[in-house]
Every structure is written in C-alpha cells, then in structure tokens.
Design an enzyme around this catalytic site. Structure first.
Site, PDB file in Angstrom:
ATOM      1  N   ASP A 264      18.170   9.384  60.635  1.00 12.60           N
ATOM      2  CA  ASP A 264      19.144  10.682  60.930  1.00 12.60           C
ATOM      3  C   ASP A 264      20.575   9.952  60.816  1.00 12.60           C
ATOM      4  O   ASP A 264      20.979   9.246  60.027  1.00 12.60           O
ATOM      5  CB  ASP A 264      18.769  11.102  62.278  1.00 12.60           C
TER       6      ASP A 264
ATOM      7  N   HIS B  18      10.417  13.501  61.536  1.00 12.29           N
ATOM      8  CA  HIS B  18      11.594  13.034  61.580  1.00 12.29           C
ATOM      9  C   HIS B  18      11.905  12.032  62.803  1.00 12.29           C
ATOM     10  O   HIS B  18      12.819  11.037  62.635  1.00 12.29           O
ATOM     11  CB  HIS B  18      12.551  14.117  61.590  1.00 12.29           C
TER      12      HIS B  18
ATOM     13  N   TYR C 123      28.725  16.480  62.844  1.00 17.05           N
ATOM     14  CA  TYR C 123      28.584  16.934  61.788  1.00 17.05           C
ATOM     15  C   TYR C 123      29.580  17.418  61.038  1.00 17.05           C
ATOM     16  O   TYR C 123      29.847  17.226  59.812  1.00 17.05           O
ATOM     17  CB  TYR C 123      27.638  18.080  61.909  1.00 17.05           C
TER      18      TYR C 123
END
Length: 367
Positions: free
Chosen positions: A137, A338, A282
């Site tokens: 990630d 994930h 982000y």
C-alpha cells in the site's frame, strides 16, 4: 457497508472485544519512539534471539488504514530461525507519520517521498546504513521512492503491492487490451482484462480515494466524531480489498480477516484520533510534482513482488520492469488480498525469505 452486519461488529467491539488482552498481545513486541525531523515516530524493533545465523535488518512499512499492528503475526516468524536459510531478520516496523502512534505533521508537504526520507533517517539512527525493505500500500509507494532516491542503501525491496506508476506503464496496459493474451499470462488475464470490467471496479471502489485525496479534513470531521461512522467507513474498504468478489455479501469481504485484528486497527485509529492525519497522505501524494517526478525515475535496486489475487491492481512483470529494472523474483498466487500480513501471513513470510535469499545472490554475483 451492510448496517445489520455493522451492528453486530459494533456490539462485539463494545461488549466482547477484550481490550486488555489485545493490548497485552501487542505489548509482547518491543515498542519505541524517537523524534525525527520534528515528528515523534513510533516503531517496533524486534531483534532475533537465535544464534548461528546472520541477522539482516528489515524495514517493514504499512499503508492505510493500518499501523505497525499489521505486522504483529509475521514479526515472530521473521525473527526466528527458518530451515534452509542461514539468516534471520531484525525487524523495524514503524508507524508512518500520522498513523497509529506516530505524530502527524502540522504543515503541508509530508508526501511519500518525504516520508521515505524520514524512514531512511530512522534506520540510520538505529545504526543501519544498508537494509532490506518489505512494504504494501502506501508503505510500498514510500519504499519505491526510497529505492529510487537511496539505491546504494536499499539492499532489496519486497512488495505485496507491486506497481509502476510511470505513464508508459499505464499506456502499455491500454495497448495490451488489443491482444490480452500477449500482454498477460493467460492464467492472469482476468486480473486486468477486459478493461471495461477493471474500470467499472475502479469507478465503484475509488470514491474514498478521491475524497481523501481532495477533502480529507472534511470527511475526517465525521469520522473523528463517531466510532460507528469510523467503523463503517474503514471496515468497508478493508473488506473489499480482502476479497473484491464478495462485495455483494453481507460482510463485503471482511470475513477474510480475523475480526479482532480488524478491531485492533479501528481501536488504534480511534484512540489516537489519527484518521485525518493518516488520510492526508492521499492528498499530499497528489498535491505536488515531487512524487510524480520520482515515480518516473527507474531503480536498479533488486526487487521482488508477490501478487495476491485480490490486490487492488495487478501489473505483469514486463510492465513492472519499467520501474524496477532488477525484478529478480515475481510470484503470482490465486488467493489472498491487500492486507497480506494479516490475511496470509505465512505465505508472505515464505515469499519474503525466498526473495531475500535471491537478493543476497544478486549482490554476490555483482561483486
């Protein structure tokens, strides 16, 4: 998020989740804090207690919405002797700035490139000028930048979210749709093609990404104010990333993870009030040109990739090599998702050991 299922989770969190037992479990690992570039950085530093094998320094980096808690299951496997290998790992697993127990920045600019510099400084402070990295990630994005900026210091990079963010790589994916079986191994064509299916999945599941990349503080108000709201928001994404084929089930994929592991993640985020500071990564990653510039520089650091079935995106090796010129090992499996260290810890550790063994051979051949 199915609200009937959510109610069961909230009731379990409030009435059955054994906070003290889970805290004791985490506290079996050695925890530290240090101040780097003005921020308090929390990290786990687990040293091997076995003799007769060489300890190798391994930096492990998580992503959102995780913390170093994500590596709780794999750290004991990595710090204990394994048959067939003459090395073991000394694991350093920090919380990224703004995540878990690490302090978030009070000013803009803390993107994954800058986080990579902080992580490099952490390792140097602990006495490691050269080390290996394992990441997924946002940790993988950070580690990718580290391999690009510090190629002489990173001995090898293992990732369970391999991704080349070069424009040419995405162009190749589009061009590959003309003859998918030439672009991707026939066994894995379904992971990318048809593109209409991939784009539909991205459109359906990337709303959270867009809002966190543009308005993290706005959505963060509600999530900081309500534990139920935080649970609904975070758990829905953890579920779909663990099995994207189960989005229409009542649990949405969440039952591929142990419930208490999921609630540990929630509790750490809630107790530290760090949902906003963690989501800002982000926005920072997309705010300026710094990250995009570094993404376009290839790295020769030996790299290994493991592709779990339900990882968010998949790229075949010939595309990954746009960025990672020395992709020395690549494994593709038909299971997992994930959050590999939580969902498939043994398989992740197996691949990491095998990959580092190849990194060692790679350096030996070079010298």
């Amino acid at each position: 998020m199915n609200t009937l299922y959510l109610e069961k989770i909230i009731n379990h969190w409030a009435e059955k989740y054994d906070f003290e037992a889970r805290a004791d479990r985490l506290n079996r690992l050695p925890h530290y804090k240090t101040r780097i570039q003005g921020l308090d950085i929390h990290f786990v530093w687990a040293k091997p207690e076995v003799k007769g094998v060489k300890p190798l320094p391994l930096l492990m980096l998580h992503g959102w919405p995780s913390s170093s808690k994500e590596f709780e299951k794999v750290i004991p496997m990595l710090t204990n002797k394994r048959g067939g290998y003459d090395f073991v790992f000394e694991v350093i697993a920090p919380d990224l700035p703004g995540f878990g127990f690490s302090e978030g920045s009070n000013k803009p600019g803390l993107n994954p490139v800058q986080i990579g510099i902080i992580m490099k400084n952490l390792m140097r402070r602990l006495g490691f000028d050269k080390f290996y990295v394992q990441a997924g990630d946002w940790g993988s994005q950070t580690a990718t930048h580290m391999a690009t900026i510090f190629p002489e210091d990173i001995l090898g990079f293992h990732t369970n979210m391999p991704l080349s963010s070069m424009p040419i790589s995405f162009l190749k994916i589009v061009l590959g749709s003309m003859v998918p079986t030439l672009a991707v191994d026939a066994r894995h064509v379904h992971r990318i093609y048809p593109l209409t299916k991939l784009f539909s999945y991205i459109m359906r599941e990337s709303g959270y990404f867009h809002i966190q990349a543009t308005k993290p503080d706005t959505i963060g108000v509600g999530l900081t104010d309500s534990p139920t709201g935080l649970a609904a928001y975070v758990l829905e994404k953890m579920g779909v990333c663990s099995n994207k084929e189960q989005t229409d089930t009542i649990h949405g994929g969440l039952e591929n993870l142990e419930l208490d592991d999921v609630l540990d993640t929630l509790t750490i985020m809630w107790a530290n009030g760090c949902v906003v500071t963690s989501m800002r990564i982000y926005a920072e990653a997309l705010a300026g040109r710094e990250a995009s510039v570094v993404h376009n520089i290839p790295t020769k650091v030996p790299t290994a990739a493991i592709n779990f079935l339900h990882e968010v995106l998949y790229q075949p090796d010939w595309i990954l090599r746009d960025k990672f010129h020395n992709l020395v090992r690549s494994t593709t499996v038909e299971f997992g998702g994930h959050f590999a260290a939580l969902q498939t810890p043994r398989e992740l550790v197996d691949d990491l050991y095998a990959s580092v063994a190849q990194f060692v051979v790679h350096h030996r051949v070079r010298t």
